[in-house]
Design a protein around this motif. Structure first.
Motif, PDB file in Angstrom:
ATOM      1  N   CYS A 106       0.814  -1.225   0.000  1.00  0.00           N
ATOM      2  CA  CYS A 106       0.000   0.000   0.000  1.00  0.00           C
ATOM      3  C   CYS A 106       0.845   1.272   0.000  1.00  0.00           C
ATOM      4  CB  CYS A 106      -0.935  -0.003   1.210  1.00  0.00           C
ATOM      5  SG  CYS A 106      -2.170  -1.310   1.184  1.00  0.00           S
ATOM      6  N   GLN A 107       2.164   1.152  -0.244  1.00  0.00           N
ATOM      7  CA  GLN A 107       3.005   2.360  -0.276  1.00  0.00           C
ATOM      8  C   GLN A 107       2.605   3.246  -1.460  1.00  0.00           C
ATOM      9  OE1 GLN A 107       7.362   1.713   1.049  1.00  0.00           O
ATOM     10  NE2 GLN A 107       6.839  -0.154  -0.077  1.00  0.00           N
ATOM     11  N   PRO A 108       2.693   4.555  -1.292  1.00  0.00           N
ATOM     12  CA  PRO A 108       2.450   5.445  -2.430  1.00  0.00           C
ATOM     13  C   PRO A 108       3.553   5.308  -3.471  1.00  0.00           C
ATOM     14  CG  PRO A 108       3.156   6.679  -0.503  1.00  0.00           C
ATOM     15  CD  PRO A 108       2.927   5.289  -0.048  1.00  0.00           C
ATOM     16  N   TRP A 117       5.767   7.220  -4.623  1.00  0.00           N
ATOM     17  CA  TRP A 117       7.094   7.782  -4.333  1.00  0.00           C
ATOM     18  C   TRP A 117       7.861   6.969  -3.290  1.00  0.00           C
ATOM     19  CZ3 TRP A 117       7.824   8.799   0.737  1.00  0.00           C
ATOM     20  CH2 TRP A 117       6.663   8.961   1.536  1.00  0.00           C
ATOM     21  N   SER A 118       7.172   6.057  -2.605  1.00  0.00           N
ATOM     22  CA  SER A 118       7.767   5.370  -1.458  1.00  0.00           C
ATOM     23  C   SER A 118       8.277   3.986  -1.845  1.00  0.00           C
ATOM     24  CB  SER A 118       6.733   5.235  -0.331  1.00  0.00           C
ATOM     25  OG  SER A 118       7.265   4.496   0.746  1.00  0.00           O
ATOM     26  N   ASP A 119       9.489   3.670  -1.400  1.00  0.00           N
ATOM     27  CA  ASP A 119      10.067   2.326  -1.499  1.00  0.00           C
ATOM     28  C   ASP A 119      10.835   2.088  -0.203  1.00  0.00           C
ATOM     29  OD1 ASP A 119      10.840  -0.131  -2.335  1.00  0.00           O
ATOM     30  OD2 ASP A 119      12.342   0.552  -3.777  1.00  0.00           O
ATOM     31  N   PHE A 120      10.077   1.688   0.835  1.00  0.00           N
ATOM     32  CA  PHE A 120      10.641   1.642   2.209  1.00  0.00           C
ATOM     33  C   PHE A 120      11.831   0.677   2.269  1.00  0.00           C
ATOM     34  CE2 PHE A 120      10.176   2.691   6.601  1.00  0.00           C
ATOM     35  CZ  PHE A 120      10.817   1.653   7.250  1.00  0.00           C
ATOM     36  N   PRO A 121      12.986   1.171   2.816  1.00  0.00           N
ATOM     37  CA  PRO A 121      14.202   0.339   2.850  1.00  0.00           C
ATOM     38  C   PRO A 121      14.231  -0.559   4.092  1.00  0.00           C
ATOM     39  CG  PRO A 121      14.709   2.575   3.539  1.00  0.00           C
ATOM     40  CD  PRO A 121      13.256   2.566   3.181  1.00  0.00           C
ATOM     41  N   PHE A 122      14.643  -1.800   3.865  1.00  0.00           N
ATOM     42  CA  PHE A 122      14.847  -2.775   4.953  1.00  0.00           C
ATOM     43  C   PHE A 122      16.299  -3.236   4.933  1.00  0.00           C
ATOM     44  CE2 PHE A 122      10.566  -3.714   6.419  1.00  0.00           C
ATOM     45  CZ  PHE A 122       9.795  -3.253   5.358  1.00  0.00           C
ATOM     46  N   ILE A 123      16.855  -3.417   6.141  1.00  0.00           N
ATOM     47  CA  ILE A 123      18.160  -4.091   6.317  1.00  0.00           C
ATOM     48  C   ILE A 123      17.860  -5.404   7.016  1.00  0.00           C
ATOM     49  CG2 ILE A 123      20.437  -4.009   7.377  1.00  0.00           C
ATOM     50  CD1 ILE A 123      20.340  -0.987   7.206  1.00  0.00           C
ATOM     51  N   LEU A 124      18.091  -6.513   6.328  1.00  0.00           N
ATOM     52  CA  LEU A 124      17.760  -7.841   6.870  1.00  0.00           C
ATOM     53  C   LEU A 124      19.034  -8.499   7.381  1.00  0.00           C
ATOM     54  CD1 LEU A 124      15.341  -9.720   7.246  1.00  0.00           C
ATOM     55  CD2 LEU A 124      16.007 -10.858   5.136  1.00  0.00           C
ATOM     56  N   LEU A 125      19.068  -8.772   8.688  1.00  0.00           N
ATOM     57  CA  LEU A 125      20.216  -9.437   9.315  1.00  0.00           C
ATOM     58  C   LEU A 125      20.034 -10.947   9.165  1.00  0.00           C
ATOM     59  CD1 LEU A 125      20.525  -7.344  12.587  1.00  0.00           C
ATOM     60  CD2 LEU A 125      21.549  -6.929  10.347  1.00  0.00           C
ATOM     61  N   THR A 126      20.997 -11.572   8.485  1.00  0.00           N
ATOM     62  CA  THR A 126      20.880 -13.006   8.207  1.00  0.00           C
ATOM     63  C   THR A 126      22.190 -13.691   8.535  1.00  0.00           C
ATOM     64  OG1 THR A 126      20.514 -14.623   6.476  1.00  0.00           O
ATOM     65  CG2 THR A 126      21.490 -12.544   5.798  1.00  0.00           C
ATOM     66  N   PHE A 127      22.114 -14.962   8.788  1.00  0.00           N
ATOM     67  CA  PHE A 127      23.319 -15.760   9.054  1.00  0.00           C
ATOM     68  C   PHE A 127      23.881 -16.374   7.766  1.00  0.00           C
ATOM     69  CE2 PHE A 127      21.581 -15.999  13.414  1.00  0.00           C
ATOM     70  CZ  PHE A 127      22.698 -15.534  14.067  1.00  0.00           C
ATOM     71  N   LEU A 166      12.082 -13.454   0.645  1.00  0.00           N
ATOM     72  CA  LEU A 166      12.178 -12.235   1.446  1.00  0.00           C
ATOM     73  C   LEU A 166      12.349 -11.012   0.559  1.00  0.00           C
ATOM     74  CD1 LEU A 166      14.485 -13.601   4.282  1.00  0.00           C
ATOM     75  CD2 LEU A 166      12.035 -13.189   4.395  1.00  0.00           C
ATOM     76  N   LEU A 167      13.117 -11.190  -0.532  1.00  0.00           N
ATOM     77  CA  LEU A 167      13.320 -10.069  -1.453  1.00  0.00           C
ATOM     78  C   LEU A 167      11.999  -9.704  -2.137  1.00  0.00           C
ATOM     79  CD1 LEU A 167      15.305  -8.143  -2.824  1.00  0.00           C
ATOM     80  CD2 LEU A 167      15.747  -9.912  -4.529  1.00  0.00           C
ATOM     81  N   ASP A 168      11.248 -10.737  -2.565  1.00  0.00           N
ATOM     82  CA  ASP A 168       9.962 -10.458  -3.208  1.00  0.00           C
ATOM     83  C   ASP A 168       8.996  -9.783  -2.239  1.00  0.00           C
ATOM     84  OD1 ASP A 168      10.967 -11.603  -5.462  1.00  0.00           O
ATOM     85  OD2 ASP A 168      10.042 -13.574  -5.128  1.00  0.00           O
ATOM     86  N   MET A 169       9.033 -10.169  -0.976  1.00  0.00           N
ATOM     87  CA  MET A 169       8.085  -9.618  -0.008  1.00  0.00           C
ATOM     88  C   MET A 169       8.473  -8.193   0.410  1.00  0.00           C
ATOM     89  SD  MET A 169       6.976 -11.049   3.751  1.00  0.00           S
ATOM     90  CE  MET A 169       8.600 -10.717   4.428  1.00  0.00           C
ATOM     91  N   LEU A 170       9.786  -7.991   0.705  1.00  0.00           N
ATOM     92  CA  LEU A 170      10.213  -6.701   1.263  1.00  0.00           C
ATOM     93  C   LEU A 170      10.532  -5.678   0.184  1.00  0.00           C
ATOM     94  CD1 LEU A 170      12.516  -7.990   4.144  1.00  0.00           C
ATOM     95  CD2 LEU A 170      10.137  -7.264   4.296  1.00  0.00           C
ATOM     96  N   GLY A 171      10.974  -6.147  -0.991  1.00  0.00           N
ATOM     97  CA  GLY A 171      11.274  -5.198  -2.066  1.00  0.00           C
ATOM     98  C   GLY A 171      12.628  -4.556  -1.878  1.00  0.00           C
ATOM     99  N   ASN A 172      12.659  -3.400  -1.294  1.00  0.00           N
ATOM    100  CA  ASN A 172      13.904  -2.640  -1.100  1.00  0.00           C
ATOM    101  C   ASN A 172      14.616  -3.174   0.139  1.00  0.00           C
ATOM    102  OD1 ASN A 172      15.953  -0.807  -1.082  1.00  0.00           O
ATOM    103  ND2 ASN A 172      14.700   0.969  -0.530  1.00  0.00           N
TER     104      ASN A 172
END
Length: 836
Positions: free
Chosen positions: A54-56, A58-68, A82-88
């Motif tokens: 539902c982001q507008p 202009w928005s592509d909310f950034p995530f930093i995913l900590l993984t092992f 995870l990439l498909d779900m989170l996007g950025n």
């Protein structure tokens, strides 16, 4: 740790415990999110997916995913999902470097800020487009046409409004020229003449003065048309607009730029700007104050003089690579300060691009991280220290678990030996009873007396063995009282010398002024003798035993001892000692290093049980070939030590015949006790359970009840309480092979330990009858009261201590009901005094 790193980097951090909390923070305007991969594994991510979808625009909310396992599909199959779900999303593999983590976080934050800037520009653009359309549709742009030869001006109503005129007002070319600001009039004429002469578009901005005297900025754009054969324009057509607001905004922007420059000069970070080719064109004041340089010294590439020569080649290589590729630059290197000292800086340089994507500027910042590096070094040292401490604590825990295992094993063995000893007590009861009565029945038969004597000796040895088992299991009946350990050991010296033999040299060291110890003296004598015998057996060729008695203070509570003062009895020998493996098993029951038939393996177990049950402990220290030290710690007491009673056998006292109710669920033990009581001249009624005993109490009158403690459904204490509710003041004896009788409930009862001799049974009956005599009913008569009381006083030594008669009388008066009166004649002859 991650929150601390981001906070230290100046980023406001909000930890989230679960995904609903995270989504709430995202909806509240978070800049970016740091998420552990395991937080998404198996979780309900519908709310998070809904937020992302539902982001507008202009928005592509950034995530930093900590993984092992990183973000590659070959190592992390779930990365694509995870990439498909989170996007950025940026994958950061753990463990990560703090600098890398902070850099990614700041990059994500900058990305989010640029998104908001893009939103602002998008909003502004749309607003401008809407205003433009509104202006065009509403006539905000004023159209005009000027016929050059005749200087005839045709202006639309909107154009007149721009110049401050009404729609129906006359507005000629002369009026237009007259409205121009005197300072801008010449520039306006030059621009118009150039357009007419060259045929180029006319574009000018100038101020005009409205009829009301207000000054406004006007933008005029026109194009020459209808050229003659000499290519001279006959007409110019264009539009005019009021740009007063824009001019004011530009002025405000200039003011903002000046304020921004002042802000850049005041921040602690070194900031600078460079041309697309890398020439630096501006530094903030912090740069000059730190480096002590002047603008002409560092202009262009002059900054190279402030770098460490050893690090400069790599800095130039990386910087030139960024200039060629347009990629941001990030590196840590030292910079020289005004005093010539080098300090580490984290340098970041990002390109500033125009709308076409071309780099117009490079903006750089140098952040002093020397203190951060020092803190990181300190943290690494602290982590190393913590790791060492964890290793030490792990070893200590393993050792403690091993000791706990040994203690639990000993406790289990103790429970087993306690139960076995209890059964042996019941088995020994009929043996001892039968042998004693047979011994008295055939006093003149020498052979019979000899055989019975040997059997009694074996039974007594079995009794001693059972006592040791119960001592180890902490279930023997201890009669702890204040004891002068020094006097007690001194009194044992003759016995110990005879027992140990002439080859053993005994040395006794007793500290002066020792307080009394709280211990059962008989059990202590047996424990000390066991320790001495063990020492003798460890010195087959003779040697020395040192018995040392001193005071030891324990400061802090532990699992073995409470804080306080303890009497320490140490027995040290010069024998062959024990190795570590033997020492670990020394106190286990039936464990012995002696040959077959030379030891039971219960000596140290008995000492250990006595120490633990008395509130102290047993410590053993030994090394092969260097002897052994056994330390017995006993709690001290402020009470005065009493005299030790002689433990010799007492003469069998039968007393007056009593009607006794005997209760025991063990038939063999009950019958043997009944035979003993009958042999003493008492009338005995037997009961195999507490329920049967209650029925008999309701139907018959008894003088005393003797009951086993451990019975099914109802123990002996509960039976006595129920019996006294039926027969108040009934005398009672509790027979038990255990020591776990609650002392507060058995304070007014006589406890007889199994197995017992007939003399011990007779003494227990006399004690119980004497205790209950003061509480007896008037129907029993005053004579029985005085008889029982006299036996009690004589036994407790009151006459020998010359206790005043009045104290006894007062005590008796408190115990006897007010309706029961004693007469002086009942005292006559008993105390040798007629005055009380």
């Amino acid at each position: 740790m991650a929150a601390s790193l981001l906070t230290e980097a100046g980023i406001d951090v909000q930890p989230c415990a679960d995904l609903p909390n995270l989504v709430a923070e995202l909806q509240d305007g978070a800049g970016f999110a740091v998420v552990a991969e395991e937080a998404l594994r198996g979780a309900d991510t519908r709310s998070l997916s809904a937020f992302i979808e539902c982001q507008p625009e202009w928005s592509d909310f950034p995530f930093i995913l900590l993984t092992f396992r990183g973000g590659g599909l070959e190592r992390n199959p779930s990365a694509k999902r995870l990439l498909d779900m989170l996007g950025n999303v940026t994958f950061l593999e753990r463990p990560f470097h703090p600098t890398t983590f902070v850099s990614l976080a700041q990059a994500a934050l900058r990305s989010r800020r640029r998104q908001y800037e893009a939103r602002a520009r998008l909003v502004a653009l749309r607003k401008a487009e809407e205003e433009l359309q509104l202006a065009l549709s509403a006539g905000k742009l004023g159209a005009w046409t000027l016929e050059v030869p005749s200087r005839r001006l045709m202006a639309s109503p909107q154009c007149k409004a721009i110049f401050g005129r009404t729609a129906d007002a006359a507005f000629s070319f002369d009026d237009l020229v007259a409205s121009l600001h005197p300072d801008d009039r010449d520039a306006a004429f030059r621009a118009a003449s150039t357009g007419l002469d060259t045929g180029s578009d006319y574009d000018g901005e100038y101020r005009c003065v409205w009829p009301d005297g207000s000054v406004h900025w006007i933008a005029v754009r026109g194009r020459p048309v209808f050229f003659d054969h000499e290519k001279r324009a006959h007409r110019i057509t264009g539009v005019s607009s009021d740009i007063t607001a824009r001019k004011q905004s530009e002025e405000s922007l200039l003011d903002s730029e000046r304020e921004l420059r002042q802000l850049a000069d005041s921040i602690p970070t070194l900031c600078w700007m460079a041309e697309p080719d890398g020439d630096v064109v501006w530094y903030n004041e912090r740069w000059y104050s730190y480096t002590g340089s002047k603008p002409e010294d560092v202009k262009g590439w002059g900054w190279k003089s402030l770098h460490d020569p050893a690090a400069l080649p790599l800095v130039l290589e990386r910087w030139e690579k960024s200039l060629r590729s347009g990629e941001p630059f990030e590196m840590v290197f030292p910079l020289r300060d005004a005093n010539g000292w080098f300090r580490s800086f984290l340098t970041r340089v990002v390109p500033v691009r125009d709308s076409s994507g071309q780099i117009t500027r490079w903006f750089g910042s140098n952040t002093d991280i020397s203190q951060q590096q020092e803190v990181e070094a300190a943290l690494r040292d602290l982590a190393a220290q913590l790791e060492r401490r964890v290793d030490e604590r792990t070893r200590e825990r393993e050792e403690a678990l091993q000791k706990l295992h040994e203690v639990r094993k000993i406790e289990v063995i103790g429970q087993l030996t306690g139960g076995v000893a209890h059964d042996f007590n019941n088995l020994l009861m009929p043996i001892l009873a039968g042998l004693e009565m047979l011994q008295r029945r055939y006093p003149d038969d020498e052979r019979t007396q000899r055989l019975i004597g040997m059997a009694l000796q074996g039974a007594e040895r079995s009794r001693t063995l059972i006592s040791r088992l119960l001592s180890f299991a902490r279930r023997q009946n201890l009669e702890a009282r204040p004891v002068d350990v020094g006097d007690l050991v001194n009194g044992m010296m003759d016995l110990m010398l005879r027992t140990l033999g002439p080859q053993i040299d005994i040395h006794l060291k007793i500290a002066e002024g020792l307080p009394a110890a709280s211990v059962d003296p008989n059990q202590f004598e047996l424990a000390l003798l066991n320790l001495a015998v063990n020492s003798r057996d460890a010195m087959p060729d003779g040697g020395r035993i040192i018995i040392e008695i001193s005071l030891e203070t324990v400061q802090n509570d532990s699992k073995d001892l409470k804080s306080g003062a303890y009497i320490r009895v140490a027995v040290t020998d010069t024998g062959y000692g024990m190795d570590e493996a033997t020492l670990q098993h020394a106190i286990e029951p039936f464990y012995s290093t002696k040959g077959v038939g030379k030891g039971t393996g219960l000596g140290l177990s008995m000492v250990y049980g006595l120490a633990a049950q008395s509130g102290g402990m047993l410590r053993l220290a030994s090394r092969s070939g260097e002897g052994t030290t056994a330390e017995l710690l006993l709690p001290s007491t402020a009470s005065v030590a009493g005299a030790i009673k002689d433990s010799a056998d007492e003469t069998l006292s039968r007393g007056r015949p009593l009607s006794i109710l005997l209760v025991d669920d063990e038939e063999l033990a009950r019958k043997s006790a009944a035979e003993m009581l009958a042999d003493l001249g008492h009338s005995v009624t037997q009961a195999g359970s507490a329920e049967t005993a209650i029925e008999l109490l309701g139907a018959h009158q008894f003088d005393l009840i003797a009951t086993d403690y451990l019975m099914p459904r109802r123990n002996g204490l509960e039976l006595v309480e129920d019996a006294r509710s039926i027969r108040p003041g009934l005398a009672a004896v509790i027979i038990t092979g255990f020591a776990n009788i609650p002392k507060e409930r058995a304070a007014d009862l006589v406890v007889l330990s199994k197995p017992f001799r007939q003399t011990e049974l007779a003494r227990a009956l006399a004690d119980a009858w004497g205790k209950e005599a003061l509480l007896a009913d008037n129907k029993a008569g005053a004579d029985s009261i005085w008889a029982g009381t006299y036996v009690r006083l004589e036994r407790e030594g009151i006459f020998q201590r010359r206790l005043p008669i009045m104290r006894f009388a007062n005590d008796l008066q408190r115990r006897v009901l007010p309706s029961k009166r004693l007469h002086a004649s009942q005292n006559d002859g008993m105390f040798g005094s007629s005055g009380s």
